[in-house]
Scaffold this active site. Structure first.
Site, PDB file in Angstrom:
ATOM      1  N   ARG A 109       0.807  -1.226   0.000  1.00  0.00           N
ATOM      2  CA  ARG A 109       0.000   0.000   0.000  1.00  0.00           C
ATOM      3  C   ARG A 109       0.838   1.272   0.000  1.00  0.00           C
ATOM      4  NH1 ARG A 109      -4.779  -1.695  -1.884  1.00  0.00           N
ATOM      5  NH2 ARG A 109      -5.476  -3.549  -0.759  1.00  0.00           N
ATOM      6  N   LEU A 110       2.112   1.158  -0.324  1.00  0.00           N
ATOM      7  CA  LEU A 110       2.969   2.342  -0.401  1.00  0.00           C
ATOM      8  C   LEU A 110       2.972   2.843  -1.844  1.00  0.00           C
ATOM      9  CD1 LEU A 110       5.880   1.253   1.954  1.00  0.00           C
ATOM     10  CD2 LEU A 110       3.944   2.779   2.437  1.00  0.00           C
TER      11      LEU A 110
END
Length: 218
Positions: A196-197
């Site tokens: 999720r970066l």
């Protein structure tokens, strides 16, 4: 099979492995970057790549959203067409601020736009309307979009009335129907990455009319 389109799952894996959006690789302007991503979505066979979520709000700030098809984009912004008396048309007339989202989920990309909507010229509306299929032209006359109807029969009656009115002759663009141009103030390019970066780079219009680029936290 030769020529078979890749599955959404395989496209996700591919983009997760190599997906990145770095400042050094970003186009010099939002339009060029959007064109590159849009063309890639088309080439990969994504369904309705020009589908976008258009969000509007009333003067009191009550939001609404719906999916609309993008019909044109250029250095001015993004164009779509609608009934000006529909909910979105009425809200944009009263409160011209809008946002757009292009949700290209299979390739883990989004483009998010905020800006001000303005009506396109009547000439632009009429030129586009003339290119529409005849059924769509009749539909623009037949449907009081967003109005409450008693039943489906009312829709069919509206279509029958439009067919009787125009027969086999040309169908002009209704006066209550036309295009909106969303002039962007920000255009964000969102590239999914692992953990999720994600990468989020946003073009922002500055006070002097130029554009700055910001990186947003994922």
């Amino acid at each position: 099979m030769t020529g078979e389109r890749p599955s959404p799952a395989s496209m996700r894996r591919d983009y997760t492995e190599r997906g990145a959006l770095l400042e050094a690789e970003l186009a010099a302007d939002w339009r060029t970057q959007f064109a590159a991503w849009f063309d890639e979505a088309v080439e990969l066979g994504l369904p309705e790549p020009n589908a976008m979520i258009v969000s509007t709000a009333t003067p009191e700030g009550r939001p609404s959203a719906r999916t609309v098809l993008l019909k044109e984009y250029d250095e001015r912004g993004f164009v779509f067409f609608t009934n000006y008396e529909s909910r979105k048309g009425s809200e944009l007339t009263a409160n011209p601020y809008a946002s757009l989202v292009f949700p290209w989920f299979p390739i883990q990309r989004q483009v998010l736009v905020t800006g001000v909507a303005e009506r396109v010229s009547r000439a632009e509306t009429e030129a586009y309307f003339a290119s529409r299929p005849r059924g769509s032209q009749l539909g623009a006359w037949a449907s009081p979009q967003s109005s409450v109807l008693p039943d489906r029969a009312a829709v069919e009656a509206g279509l029958a009335a439009a067919q009787e009115r125009f027969g086999d002759g040309p169908i002009p663009a209704p006066g209550h129907w036309g295009g909106f141009l969303v002039v962007p103030e920000t255009v964000e390019f969102w590239q999914g990455r692992s953990s999720r970066l994600h990468d989020r780079l946003r073009f922002v219009r500055t006070g002097n009319g130029s554009w700055a680029v910001e990186r947003l936290a994922p």
